[in-house]
Design a protein around this motif. Structure first.
Motif, short mmCIF file in Angstrom:
data_model
loop_
_atom_site.label_atom_id
_atom_site.label_comp_id
_atom_site.label_asym_id
_atom_site.label_seq_id
_atom_site.Cartn_x
_atom_site.Cartn_y
_atom_site.Cartn_z
N PRO A 249 0.84 -1.21 0.00
CA PRO A 249 0.00 0.00 0.00
C PRO A 249 0.87 1.25 0.00
O PRO A 249 2.06 1.21 0.34
CB PRO A 249 -0.79 -0.14 1.31
CG PRO A 249 0.02 -1.04 2.16
CD PRO A 249 0.72 -1.98 1.24
N ALA A 250 0.26 2.35 -0.35
CA ALA A 250 1.02 3.60 -0.49
C ALA A 250 1.67 4.04 0.82
O ALA A 250 2.72 4.69 0.81
CB ALA A 250 0.10 4.69 -1.01
N ASN A 251 1.06 3.68 1.96
CA ASN A 251 1.61 4.13 3.24
C ASN A 251 2.53 3.09 3.88
O ASN A 251 2.87 3.20 5.06
CB ASN A 251 0.48 4.47 4.21
CG ASN A 251 -0.38 3.26 4.56
OD1 ASN A 251 -0.32 2.22 3.88
ND2 ASN A 251 -1.17 3.37 5.61
N ALA A 252 2.95 2.07 3.14
CA ALA A 252 3.85 1.06 3.69
C ALA A 252 5.18 1.70 4.10
O ALA A 252 5.66 2.63 3.43
CB ALA A 252 4.10 -0.04 2.66
N GLN A 253 5.75 1.20 5.19
CA GLN A 253 6.99 1.77 5.73
C GLN A 253 8.14 0.79 5.46
O GLN A 253 8.35 -0.17 6.21
CB GLN A 253 6.82 2.05 7.22
CG GLN A 253 5.74 3.09 7.49
CD GLN A 253 5.46 3.30 8.96
OE1 GLN A 253 5.77 2.46 9.81
NE2 GLN A 253 4.88 4.44 9.29
N ASN A 254 8.84 1.05 4.39
CA ASN A 254 9.93 0.17 3.97
C ASN A 254 11.16 0.34 4.84
O ASN A 254 11.34 1.35 5.54
CB ASN A 254 10.31 0.45 2.52
CG ASN A 254 9.32 -0.16 1.54
OD1 ASN A 254 8.38 -0.84 1.94
ND2 ASN A 254 9.55 0.07 0.26
N SER A 255 12.04 -0.65 4.74
CA SER A 255 13.35 -0.58 5.37
C SER A 255 14.40 -0.50 4.29
O SER A 255 14.26 -1.11 3.22
CB SER A 255 13.59 -1.82 6.24
OG SER A 255 14.96 -1.90 6.61
N ALA A 256 15.48 0.22 4.57
CA ALA A 256 16.60 0.29 3.63
C ALA A 256 17.44 -0.98 3.68
O ALA A 256 18.27 -1.22 2.80
CB ALA A 256 17.46 1.51 3.93
N SER A 257 17.24 -1.80 4.71
CA SER A 257 18.04 -3.02 4.88
C SER A 257 17.14 -4.19 5.26
O SER A 257 17.27 -4.75 6.35
CB SER A 257 19.12 -2.81 5.94
OG SER A 257 18.53 -2.35 7.15
N PRO A 258 16.18 -4.55 4.41
CA PRO A 258 15.17 -5.54 4.81
C PRO A 258 15.73 -6.91 5.14
O PRO A 258 15.24 -7.57 6.07
CB PRO A 258 14.24 -5.60 3.59
CG PRO A 258 15.07 -5.12 2.44
CD PRO A 258 15.97 -4.08 3.03
N PHE A 259 16.75 -7.36 4.41
CA PHE A 259 17.29 -8.70 4.66
C PHE A 259 18.10 -8.73 5.95
O PHE A 259 17.96 -9.65 6.76
CB PHE A 259 18.16 -9.13 3.47
CG PHE A 259 17.43 -9.09 2.16
CD1 PHE A 259 16.43 -10.01 1.86
CD2 PHE A 259 17.72 -8.11 1.23
CE1 PHE A 259 15.74 -9.95 0.66
CE2 PHE A 259 17.04 -8.05 0.02
CZ PHE A 259 16.04 -8.97 -0.26
N LYS A 260 18.91 -7.73 6.15
CA LYS A 260 19.70 -7.65 7.39
C LYS A 260 18.78 -7.51 8.60
O LYS A 260 19.07 -8.07 9.67
CB LYS A 260 20.67 -6.47 7.32
CG LYS A 260 21.67 -6.43 8.48
CD LYS A 260 22.69 -5.32 8.26
CE LYS A 260 23.74 -5.33 9.38
NZ LYS A 260 23.16 -5.06 10.71
N ASP A 261 17.68 -6.77 8.46
CA ASP A 261 16.73 -6.65 9.57
C ASP A 261 16.25 -8.02 10.03
O ASP A 261 16.17 -8.29 11.24
CB ASP A 261 15.51 -5.83 9.14
CG ASP A 261 15.83 -4.37 8.92
OD1 ASP A 261 16.96 -3.94 9.22
OD2 ASP A 261 14.94 -3.64 8.43
N VAL A 262 15.90 -8.88 9.08
CA VAL A 262 15.40 -10.22 9.42
C VAL A 262 16.46 -10.98 10.20
O VAL A 262 16.19 -11.58 11.25
CB VAL A 262 15.00 -10.99 8.15
CG1 VAL A 262 14.60 -12.43 8.51
CG2 VAL A 262 13.85 -10.30 7.43
N VAL A 263 17.68 -10.96 9.68
CA VAL A 263 18.77 -11.70 10.33
C VAL A 263 19.04 -11.13 11.72
O VAL A 263 19.18 -11.89 12.70
CB VAL A 263 20.04 -11.65 9.45
CG1 VAL A 263 21.23 -12.28 10.19
CG2 VAL A 263 19.80 -12.38 8.14
#
Length: 357
Positions: free
Chosen positions: A129-143
């Motif tokens: 959705p338009a208001n989604a809050q992305n991360s600049a480091s999505p893979f590292k966040d998971v780890v």
């Protein structure tokens, strides 16, 4: 010239003889083979039709039906399933390997472009959705989140690292590594870890109970968490990548992290470890029972509901022989999860990149 005409006449006569006495392709097929071929042709035509219809609707900016991906998914399943029936009846139809690493007995590599189109349509239908809050480091966040949660659960560093690697596999299994996505087949499960509202709330409650330990283990990560909480306040936190991963892990997987030392002994292959944790997502109760049984690989499930859930997630879903199964051991279930292999291989490569290997 007369000699040439005579030669042509002989060739024409020979062709007539061959046409008369050689059976046609259809005549050489058994009833089972002919039925399998007709079923595959119908399934393939239906798959092409629904792909074209969704593409037309999207390009015309028409409203899509509720759960627009479900018909697409079922059509794809039917293509793979009927092709497996066809190759069971006619092994000669098994062709070359395909780029999706699907066993060739289940998939004709000639239709790779149709699966590419399938994926592109889902990218549109499941766009955040338009208001989604992305991360600049999505893979590292998971780890990072999985590793610190595992440490809070008492795991040694090497087993906490395994939790990080496994959880990255879950991210790829659920969304192919795309953050904050919606779901073309469900109105309930959303976000990077595809959680429902109740699961999200439960995970958030569990996080609060260990937040103090997390702060002691990794103050920097705790500070990041505070920022993301503030950022997501007042929104559906499933569309903040950080909070959805955190709450998804806490809801379903954090307590199972304690079992990782035993799991890695039983399942030394990292991809099998990822498959087991994905089963926590799909069929949590029998998977937890299998872990407690002391004989994980031979633990058997026979509930029709559980078998239905497995099939709905592309396990024992293809071909009459697999769909006729009424029970399966976890060894068999893990073996049947071949459609996840490519996603987990991507996760392994990304994990190695994060770790700088």
């Amino acid at each position: 010239m007369p000699a040439r005409r005579q030669l042509l006449a002989i060739i024409a006569a020979l062709g007539l003889v061959l046409t008369t006495f050689l059976p046609s392709r259809a005549q050489t097929l058994t009833i089972r083979q002919a039925e399998a071929l007709a079923s595959y042709d119908r399934a393939l035509a239906e798959f092409k039709s629904i792909l074209a219809e969704r593409r037309r609707q999207i390009e015309a900016k028409e409203p899509l039906p509720n759960l627009p991906g479900q018909a697409l998914y079922l059509a794809r399943v039917a293509v793979i399933s009927t092709y497996k029936d066809l190759t069971d009846a006619m092994p000669s139809r098994i062709g070359r390997p395909n780029k999706f690493e699907i066993p060739p007995a289940y998939f004709d590599a000639e239709i790779e472009p149709l699966i590419d189109e399938y994926s592109k349509l889902f990218d549109v239908m499941e766009a955040p959705p338009a208001n989604a809050q992305n991360s600049a480091s999505p893979f590292k966040d998971v780890v990072d989140l999985a590793t610190v949660i595992a440490r809070a659960k008492g795991l040694a560093p090497d087993h906490a690292d395994a939790a990080g690697r496994i959880s990255l596999g879950l991210f790829f299994a659920e969304t192919n590594g795309k953050q904050n996505v919606r779901n073309g087949r469900s109105n309930t499960y959303m976000g990077s870890f595809q959680t429902g509202p109740a699961e999200d709330r439960n995970g958030r409650r569990k996080w609060e109970t260990i937040k103090g330990e997390i702060a002691a283990i990794d103050p920097g990560l705790s500070a990041r968490d505070d920022k993301e909480e503030a950022r997501a306040r007042g929104t559906d936190q499933r569309f903040n990548h950080w909070t959805n991963v955190r709450d998804g892990l806490m809801n379903a997987h954090a307590d199972v992290f304690r079992e990782i030392p035993g799991i890695v002994k039983t399942l030394p292959n990292p991809i099998d470890q990822m498959k087991l944790f994905e089963l926590i997502q799909i069929v949590p109760t029998p998977t937890r029972s299998a872990l407690k049984s002391g004989d994980l690989l031979n633990y058997r499930v026979s509930s029709p509901t559980i078998m239905k859930h497995l099939r709905n997630n592309s396990i024992f879903a293809f071909g009459q022989a697999d769909r006729a199964r009424t029970s399966a051991s976890f060894r068999e279930i893990l073996g049947a999860m071949w459609l996840f292999n490519r996603k987990f291989e991507k996760a392994m490569a990304k994990y190695a990149e994060i770790k700088g290997r």
